[in-house]
Design a protein around this motif. Structure first.
Motif, PDB file in Angstrom:
ATOM      1  N   UNK A 128     -31.529  -2.088  -2.872  1.00 50.81           N
ATOM      2  CA  UNK A 128     -30.530  -3.133  -3.096  1.00 50.81           C
ATOM      3  C   UNK A 128     -31.181  -4.302  -3.819  1.00 50.81           C
ATOM      4  N   UNK A 129     -30.382  -5.030  -4.567  1.00 55.61           N
ATOM      5  CA  UNK A 129     -30.843  -6.277  -5.179  1.00 55.61           C
ATOM      6  C   UNK A 129     -30.342  -7.423  -4.313  1.00 55.61           C
ATOM      7  N   UNK A 130     -31.266  -8.133  -3.715  1.00 52.70           N
ATOM      8  CA  UNK A 130     -30.904  -9.282  -2.905  1.00 52.70           C
ATOM      9  C   UNK A 130     -30.870 -10.545  -3.744  1.00 52.70           C
ATOM     10  N   UNK A 131     -29.811 -11.323  -3.578  1.00 50.53           N
ATOM     11  CA  UNK A 131     -29.666 -12.598  -4.278  1.00 50.53           C
ATOM     12  C   UNK A 131     -29.580 -13.675  -3.203  1.00 50.53           C
ATOM     13  N   UNK A 276     -31.210   0.371  -8.363  1.00 52.58           N
ATOM     14  CA  UNK A 276     -30.446  -0.395  -7.379  1.00 52.58           C
ATOM     15  C   UNK A 276     -29.048   0.191  -7.176  1.00 52.58           C
ATOM     16  N   UNK A 277     -28.613   0.257  -5.912  1.00 52.88           N
ATOM     17  CA  UNK A 277     -27.298   0.792  -5.575  1.00 52.88           C
ATOM     18  C   UNK A 277     -26.369  -0.245  -4.950  1.00 52.88           C
ATOM     19  N   UNK A 278     -26.916  -1.396  -4.572  1.00 55.92           N
ATOM     20  CA  UNK A 278     -26.118  -2.429  -3.910  1.00 55.92           C
ATOM     21  C   UNK A 278     -26.591  -3.806  -4.340  1.00 55.92           C
ATOM     22  N   UNK A 279     -25.707  -4.784  -4.236  1.00 53.39           N
ATOM     23  CA  UNK A 279     -26.060  -6.189  -4.385  1.00 53.39           C
ATOM     24  C   UNK A 279     -25.755  -6.892  -3.069  1.00 53.39           C
ATOM     25  N   UNK A 280     -26.738  -7.627  -2.558  1.00 55.59           N
ATOM     26  CA  UNK A 280     -26.556  -8.439  -1.358  1.00 55.59           C
ATOM     27  C   UNK A 280     -26.716  -9.902  -1.743  1.00 55.59           C
ATOM     28  N   UNK A 304     -21.562  -1.074  -8.359  1.00 55.93           N
ATOM     29  CA  UNK A 304     -22.477  -1.214  -7.235  1.00 55.93           C
ATOM     30  C   UNK A 304     -21.727  -1.690  -6.002  1.00 55.93           C
ATOM     31  N   UNK A 305     -22.216  -1.274  -4.842  1.00 55.31           N
ATOM     32  CA  UNK A 305     -21.675  -1.805  -3.592  1.00 55.31           C
ATOM     33  C   UNK A 305     -22.001  -3.291  -3.510  1.00 55.31           C
ATOM     34  N   UNK A 306     -21.086  -4.056  -2.949  1.00 54.85           N
ATOM     35  CA  UNK A 306     -21.277  -5.510  -2.870  1.00 54.85           C
ATOM     36  C   UNK A 306     -21.218  -5.954  -1.418  1.00 54.85           C
ATOM     37  N   UNK A 307     -22.235  -6.695  -1.003  1.00 53.48           N
ATOM     38  CA  UNK A 307     -22.322  -7.182   0.367  1.00 53.48           C
ATOM     39  C   UNK A 307     -22.556  -8.686   0.353  1.00 53.48           C
ATOM     40  N   UNK A 308     -21.683  -9.422   0.985  1.00 49.36           N
ATOM     41  CA  UNK A 308     -21.881 -10.852   1.187  1.00 49.36           C
ATOM     42  C   UNK A 308     -21.409 -11.172   2.605  1.00 49.36           C
ATOM     43  N   UNK A 309     -22.256 -11.780   3.425  1.00 45.89           N
ATOM     44  CA  UNK A 309     -21.859 -12.065   4.805  1.00 45.89           C
ATOM     45  C   UNK A 309     -20.684 -13.032   4.869  1.00 45.89           C
ATOM     46  N   UNK A 310     -19.957 -12.987   5.968  1.00 46.35           N
ATOM     47  CA  UNK A 310     -18.921 -14.007   6.173  1.00 46.35           C
ATOM     48  C   UNK A 310     -19.602 -15.380   6.183  1.00 46.35           C
ATOM     49  N   UNK A 311     -18.861 -16.429   5.864  1.00 48.67           N
ATOM     50  CA  UNK A 311     -19.485 -17.758   5.736  1.00 48.67           C
ATOM     51  C   UNK A 311     -20.333 -18.180   6.936  1.00 48.67           C
ATOM     52  N   UNK A 312     -19.913 -17.823   8.142  1.00 48.48           N
ATOM     53  CA  UNK A 312     -20.683 -18.219   9.328  1.00 48.48           C
ATOM     54  C   UNK A 312     -22.072 -17.589   9.332  1.00 48.48           C
ATOM     55  N   UNK A 313     -22.206 -16.385   8.757  1.00 53.47           N
ATOM     56  CA  UNK A 313     -23.500 -15.715   8.683  1.00 53.47           C
ATOM     57  C   UNK A 313     -24.292 -16.129   7.449  1.00 53.47           C
TER      58      UNK A 313
END
Length: 368
Positions: A128-131, A276-280, A304-313
């Motif tokens: 994954x590519x972490x941003x 890379x298969x996902x972006x975080x 790519x799959x996209x992952x972003x935590x809810x605002x609280x996280x």
């Protein structure tokens, strides 16, 4: 396995419990109201607040989960980067709990925990590519697995969150101002010629937002009527709606400049990491609506799959610390009780102790 986690790297005191990768209890105490009096975090006051709050938060999560100290299997704490005094409060308290309960201690890289928290909500496919976008850090990270990663690009001076904070302060918006800039700039078309997209005319993956800070500050100095005459303590929706449209355009334009600069660098990083298969996207600034939208669109363009935590996280929290502790302990690692806290700017040392002699097998079981 139950992991007790503590977060105290800046101005949030937090405690959480994770059982077998699932969050079962968390309490967070924000110091925003205290530091808003000074327009930013005062390190000494932050440390004192952590010391005042950490024990009661610890007791609350135990009560909420209806467990006793004897049920804790691992204690995890943020060891850095962050404000040194604040980190020392949480890490020292965690050491005491681990010693009293006779359980392992794990010191957590606060930045890695931000990226890992996405897994608390849904499975992540690696590589994954972490941003990572926060008040103190802006990075792109190649995450080969949950626990194997290396930094591709990082900020050379100021982070994206710093640009938001300084713009808010120049406009006389109350601390923390990034959230208000987001609210004011939503649903307002940006003026894409108003501010530069910083540090994009190069071929590297690093970031620099100091020039954008200067551009915004200069613009506000040239248009002093945009600066609020008095700082509202807690502006409600009605008050925000009454703010001048020109001010809202400034907020929207600033968000676009930051989000598009991030897009350019992230797209450049994707071209160099075809595996890379996902972006975080993670960190406090990942709660910004324009950044979430821009990064989501980029992920879709590249399938790519996209992952972003809810605002609280996205904000500093102990759930991410406890979860990272669970990951590392499941992989067979822990720390000695003499580990040090690492202030912002320092390098987190690779000093974990391998206690599981079959670590490769353990990693395969948990991260396949």
């Amino acid at each position: 396995m139950i992991v007790l986690g503590f977060e105290s790297s800046c101005d949030e005191t937090a405690c959480a419990l994770v059982e077998d990768g699932r969050l079962i209890a968390e309490h967070i105490a924000s110091q925003a109201d205290l530091h808003s009096l000074f327009g930013g975090v005062v390190p000494e006051l932050a440390s004192r607040e952590h010391l005042r709050l950490i024990h009661r938060l610890h007791q609350r999560v135990l009560d909420d989960a209806e467990i006793s100290p004897q049920d804790i299997d691992v204690v995890a704490a943020a060891r850095g980067p962050g404000l040194l005094g604040s980190l020392l409060v949480g890490l020292s308290y965690a050491k005491g709990v681990a010693l009293a309960c006779d359980v392992p201690l794990i010191g957590i890289n606060h930045l890695q925990a931000h990226l890992l928290v996405a897994e608390l909500e849904q499975p992540v496919t690696y590589p994954a590519l972490g941003v990572l976008v926060s008040g103190g850090h802006t990075q792109t990270v190649l995450m080969e697995s949950a626990l194997q990663y290396h930094v591709l690009g990082k900020t050379l001076d100021d982070a994206a969150g710093e640009a938001f904070d300084k713009a808010a302060k120049a406009l006389n918006l109350p601390y923390p101002g990034g959230r208000l800039i987001d609210i004011l700039g939503q649903n307002v078309p940006p003026d894409r010629s108003l501010f530069p997209r910083p540090y994009i005319d190069n071929d590297n993956l690093d970031f620099s937002f100091s020039g954008l800070k200067t551009a915004v500050s200069t613009f506000i100095d040239q248009h002093p009527h945009l600066r609020l005459k008095s700082m509202p303590a807690s502006p409600d929706a009605t008050m925000l709606e009454s703010f001048p449209h020109e001010l809202k355009v400034v907020c929207s334009s600033l968000m676009w400049s930051i989000a598009d600069a991030l897009r350019i660098k992230v797209e450049r990083a994707l071209k160099r990491t075809p595996e890379v298969q996902s972006i975080i996207v993670a960190g406090g600034v990942a709660a910004n609506s324009r950044i979430r939208q821009t990064m989501g669109e980029l992920a879709r363009e590249h399938n790519l799959a996209f992952h972003v935590p809810r605002p609280a996280f996205c904000m500093d929290n102990a759930a991410m610390i406890a979860y990272a502790g669970w990951k590392w302990h499941a992989a067979g690692y822990q720390h000695a009780l003499n580990i040090d806290a690492i202030a912002r700017g320092g390098k987190i040392p690779d000093d974990m102790i391998r206690v599981n002699t079959d670590t490769e097998k353990c990693l395969a079981e948990h991260f396949a």
